[in-house]
Design an enzyme around this catalytic site. Sequence first.
Site: not given
Ligand code: MN
Length: 235
Positions: A77, A96, A98, A166
């Site tokens: 990603e 990033h 979760h 996500h």
């Molecule tokens: Mn992810």
Amino acid sequence: MTDLSTNLLDLVIANRILAHEDVVDAFGHVSFRHPDNPDRYWLSCSRAPELVVAEDLMEYNLDGEPINQGDRTMYAERPIHGGVYQARPDVQAVIHNHSMTVIPYGVTNTPLRPIFHLAAVIGEQVPVWDIRDTFGDTNMLVTTMDQGRDLAKALADGRVALMRGHGCLVVGSSIKTAVMASIYLQVNAKLLSESLGMGEVTYLSPGEVELMGQTQVRPLSGDRAWEYWARRAGC
Ligand code: MN
């Protein structure tokens, strides 16, 4: 130390902090823009953040192509990072994650807005990006630069964007600011979920978000928090 070596050390510490504060688990990542070359960024090879060491850090161009890969594997990603760095010259760090407490605000119509002073750093409005709007059914991962750029468009000039079903994207003018925003985004989501179950919620006003947001990223508070989180993470 040069800015680059300071940033490389801070990137290892940021990985440890985010893991220790449960913002990331086996997944999630953090990067910074090269201080001397705005067309490059640094990000760990594919590894759980808690385990990241200096030897794992890799340099990339903004399209996510590796400069010094060696035999290391890469996060799928990374377009999240390049997409933001291409769109936002002011951004020097990208995270990033979760975070579990944040997920509900990406899948309901309940907005995630700051309700306590230390969450001012996330900004007054937190947009929700849905990969399906533009790309239809996918495996939900941001793996192409088109997807990364689309996510960056949803972020606009903000500090946080949620990713439906996500996780989220958090950016900052430094690694320390992005880490702080990630931690308090998670804390605010937990507090807001509790508060919504108790009755009508009073949010910070736009003026409060602006004033406290400025206060909190000053070195006096930013460095104090960083030292605390780093020590807790064993750094
Ligand atoms: Mn992810």
